[in-house]
Scaffold this motif. Structure first.
Motif, mmCIF file in Angstrom:
data_model
loop_
_atom_site.group_PDB
_atom_site.id
_atom_site.type_symbol
_atom_site.label_atom_id
_atom_site.label_comp_id
_atom_site.label_asym_id
_atom_site.label_seq_id
_atom_site.Cartn_x
_atom_site.Cartn_y
_atom_site.Cartn_z
ATOM 1 N N ALA A 15 0.818 -1.214 0.000
ATOM 2 C CA ALA A 15 0.000 0.000 0.000
ATOM 3 C C ALA A 15 0.852 1.265 0.000
ATOM 4 C CB ALA A 15 -0.927 0.003 1.215
ATOM 5 N N ALA A 16 2.148 1.113 -0.219
ATOM 6 C CA ALA A 16 3.054 2.261 -0.148
ATOM 7 C C ALA A 16 2.728 3.339 -1.180
ATOM 8 C CB ALA A 16 4.497 1.791 -0.322
ATOM 9 N N GLY A 17 2.154 2.944 -2.308
ATOM 10 C CA GLY A 17 1.853 3.916 -3.358
ATOM 11 C C GLY A 17 0.485 4.537 -3.243
ATOM 12 N N VAL A 18 -0.271 4.182 -2.227
ATOM 13 C CA VAL A 18 -1.627 4.701 -2.048
ATOM 14 C C VAL A 18 -1.586 6.174 -1.649
ATOM 15 C CG1 VAL A 18 -3.677 4.544 -0.569
ATOM 16 C CG2 VAL A 18 -2.629 2.465 -1.487
ATOM 17 N N THR A 19 -2.543 6.943 -2.153
ATOM 18 C CA THR A 19 -2.621 8.365 -1.810
ATOM 19 C C THR A 19 -4.024 8.693 -1.289
ATOM 20 O OG1 THR A 19 -3.465 9.174 -3.937
ATOM 21 C CG2 THR A 19 -1.080 8.818 -3.756
ATOM 22 N N ALA A 20 -4.214 9.933 -0.890
ATOM 23 C CA ALA A 20 -5.515 10.380 -0.375
ATOM 24 C C ALA A 20 -6.581 10.399 -1.470
ATOM 25 C CB ALA A 20 -5.373 11.763 0.250
ATOM 26 N N ALA A 21 -6.173 10.264 -2.723
ATOM 27 C CA ALA A 21 -7.135 10.264 -3.830
ATOM 28 C C ALA A 21 -7.672 8.868 -4.133
ATOM 29 C CB ALA A 21 -6.476 10.834 -5.085
ATOM 30 N N ASP A 22 -7.193 7.874 -3.400
ATOM 31 C CA ASP A 22 -7.529 6.486 -3.705
ATOM 32 C C ASP A 22 -8.624 5.904 -2.812
ATOM 33 O OD1 ASP A 22 -5.627 6.150 -5.778
ATOM 34 O OD2 ASP A 22 -4.047 5.919 -4.283
ATOM 35 N N LEU A 23 -9.257 4.866 -3.332
ATOM 36 C CA LEU A 23 -10.174 4.024 -2.570
ATOM 37 C C LEU A 23 -9.515 2.661 -2.444
ATOM 38 C CD1 LEU A 23 -12.907 2.931 -1.420
ATOM 39 C CD2 LEU A 23 -13.591 2.546 -3.798
ATOM 40 N N VAL A 24 -9.396 2.162 -1.239
ATOM 41 C CA VAL A 24 -8.781 0.852 -1.004
ATOM 42 C C VAL A 24 -9.824 -0.060 -0.377
ATOM 43 C CG1 VAL A 24 -7.003 -0.413 0.254
ATOM 44 C CG2 VAL A 24 -6.469 1.804 -0.755
ATOM 45 N N ILE A 25 -10.080 -1.200 -1.035
ATOM 46 C CA ILE A 25 -11.052 -2.166 -0.533
ATOM 47 C C ILE A 25 -10.326 -3.433 -0.117
ATOM 48 C CG2 ILE A 25 -13.115 -3.511 -1.066
ATOM 49 C CD1 ILE A 25 -13.782 -1.472 -3.227
ATOM 50 N N GLY A 26 -10.470 -3.803 1.149
ATOM 51 C CA GLY A 26 -9.863 -5.028 1.644
ATOM 52 C C GLY A 26 -10.870 -6.161 1.605
ATOM 53 N N LEU A 27 -10.450 -7.320 1.115
ATOM 54 C CA LEU A 27 -11.320 -8.493 1.036
ATOM 55 C C LEU A 27 -10.821 -9.556 2.005
ATOM 56 C CD1 LEU A 27 -11.585 -8.847 -2.846
ATOM 57 C CD2 LEU A 27 -13.156 -7.671 -1.323
ATOM 58 N N SER A 28 -11.704 -10.022 2.847
ATOM 59 C CA SER A 28 -11.330 -11.065 3.802
ATOM 60 C C SER A 28 -12.571 -11.837 4.211
ATOM 61 C CB SER A 28 -10.663 -10.455 5.041
ATOM 62 O OG SER A 28 -10.425 -11.456 6.019
ATOM 63 N N ALA A 29 -12.692 -13.060 3.698
ATOM 64 C CA ALA A 29 -13.861 -13.871 4.039
ATOM 65 C C ALA A 29 -13.914 -14.124 5.546
ATOM 66 C CB ALA A 29 -13.816 -15.196 3.276
ATOM 67 N N SER A 30 -12.766 -14.427 6.137
ATOM 68 C CA SER A 30 -12.716 -14.729 7.567
ATOM 69 C C SER A 30 -12.819 -13.475 8.430
ATOM 70 C CB SER A 30 -11.403 -15.438 7.905
ATOM 71 O OG SER A 30 -10.305 -14.546 7.760
ATOM 72 N N GLY A 31 -12.421 -12.320 7.852
ATOM 73 C CA GLY A 31 -12.450 -11.070 8.600
ATOM 74 C C GLY A 31 -11.280 -10.882 9.535
ATOM 75 N N ARG A 32 -10.237 -11.727 9.387
ATOM 76 C CA ARG A 32 -9.092 -11.638 10.292
ATOM 77 C C ARG A 32 -7.750 -11.599 9.560
ATOM 78 N NH1 ARG A 32 -12.522 -15.476 12.527
ATOM 79 N NH2 ARG A 32 -11.379 -17.129 11.474
ATOM 80 N N THR A 33 -7.740 -11.478 8.260
ATOM 81 C CA THR A 33 -6.509 -11.608 7.473
ATOM 82 C C THR A 33 -5.484 -10.512 7.784
ATOM 83 O OG1 THR A 33 -7.921 -12.474 5.706
ATOM 84 C CG2 THR A 33 -5.644 -11.949 5.133
ATOM 85 N N PRO A 34 -4.300 -10.864 8.305
ATOM 86 C CA PRO A 34 -3.282 -9.870 8.661
ATOM 87 C C PRO A 34 -2.838 -9.003 7.479
ATOM 88 C CG PRO A 34 -2.790 -11.954 9.710
ATOM 89 C CD PRO A 34 -3.908 -12.223 8.747
ATOM 90 N N TYR A 35 -2.697 -9.624 6.308
ATOM 91 C CA TYR A 35 -2.274 -8.852 5.128
ATOM 92 C C TYR A 35 -3.250 -7.711 4.861
ATOM 93 C CZ TYR A 35 -1.244 -7.680 0.265
ATOM 94 O OH TYR A 35 -0.945 -7.012 -0.884
ATOM 95 N N VAL A 36 -4.535 -8.013 4.918
ATOM 96 C CA VAL A 36 -5.558 -6.996 4.674
ATOM 97 C C VAL A 36 -5.507 -5.923 5.758
ATOM 98 C CG1 VAL A 36 -8.038 -6.574 4.462
ATOM 99 C CG2 VAL A 36 -7.029 -8.616 3.437
ATOM 100 N N ALA A 37 -5.299 -6.351 7.008
ATOM 101 C CA ALA A 37 -5.195 -5.392 8.117
ATOM 102 C C ALA A 37 -4.039 -4.432 7.894
ATOM 103 C CB ALA A 37 -5.022 -6.128 9.442
#
Length: 207
Positions: A15-37
């Motif tokens: 996510a290093a290239g993310v800016t304030a102009a972006d929308l980031v959607i995290g997908l996690s079926a279990s709701g606990r995925t560390p990568y997504v967090a």
């Protein structure tokens, strides 16, 4: 990549290239995925709008996103797998989002995709069929307008529906950021003004 989902630091790094102009959607079926967090946390710090889509209503990831969508799909038919109905539910939610996004961006007209690149024969036939469905014109007329529009579907669509030439349709689209529905209104106004100027004597004096 097996094991990547456990890497919170990896999510933050991606996510290093993310800016304030972006929308980031995290997908996690279990709701606990560390990568997504990790990715959501890093994105939020950079000012991005964050959302999470999960199949766990009690997901700890919900607190890391501004918007949370939780599809409570319940236990899987085969325990230990989320690649069944949970993942299918996530895909349906994303399909709904992308459909709404296309409508909001003006890429559609009615229930038709107003922008379709003709990269193969199937898509070339589909463009003509969409023009026929939208306008009621016959196949020959649709193909003729599409040729005049240089193969550009939105231009051909506006030209047919507004009863204007391809150049006027193109100008109307340019004036409305390529939105077909808005361009139709502009093209119809242009056509009405043109007819009016022809009916009024001394039209060369009009401003």
């Amino acid at each position: 990549v097996e094991g990547a989902e456990d890497d919170a630091a990896g999510g933050a790094a991606d996510a290093a290239g993310v800016t304030a102009a972006d929308l980031v959607i995290g997908l996690s079926a279990s709701g606990r995925t560390p990568y997504v967090a990790g990715a959501l946390t890093a994105s939020a710090r950079r000012g991005a709008f964050t959302a999470v889509v999960t199949c766990n209503p009690g997901s700890p990831l919900r607190s890391l996103a501004r918007v949370a969508i939780a599809a409570d799909t319940g236990p899987e038919a085969i325990a230990g797998s989320t690649r069944l109905k949970a993942t299918s539910a996530l895909k349906l939610i994303l399909n709904g989002f992308s459909t709404a996004l296309m409508v909001r961006l003006g890429k559609t007209y009615s229930n038709l995709m107003a922008e379709a690149s003709a990269t193969n024969d199937k898509l070339r036939v589909r463009r003509v069929r969409m023009l026929r469905e939208a306008s009621g014109a016959d196949e020959a007329a649709c193909e003729a307008v599409l040729t005049q529009a240089g193969g550009d579907l939105p231009t051909a669509l506006v030209a047919l529906l507004a009863g204007v030439g391809a150049q006027q349709a193109r100008e109307a689209l340019n004036a409305t950021d390529g939105t077909v529905r808005a361009a139709l209104g502009v093209a119809q106004q242009m056509s009405a003004l043109l007819r009016l100027s022809k009916e009024i004597p001394g039209r060369g004096q009009l401003s």
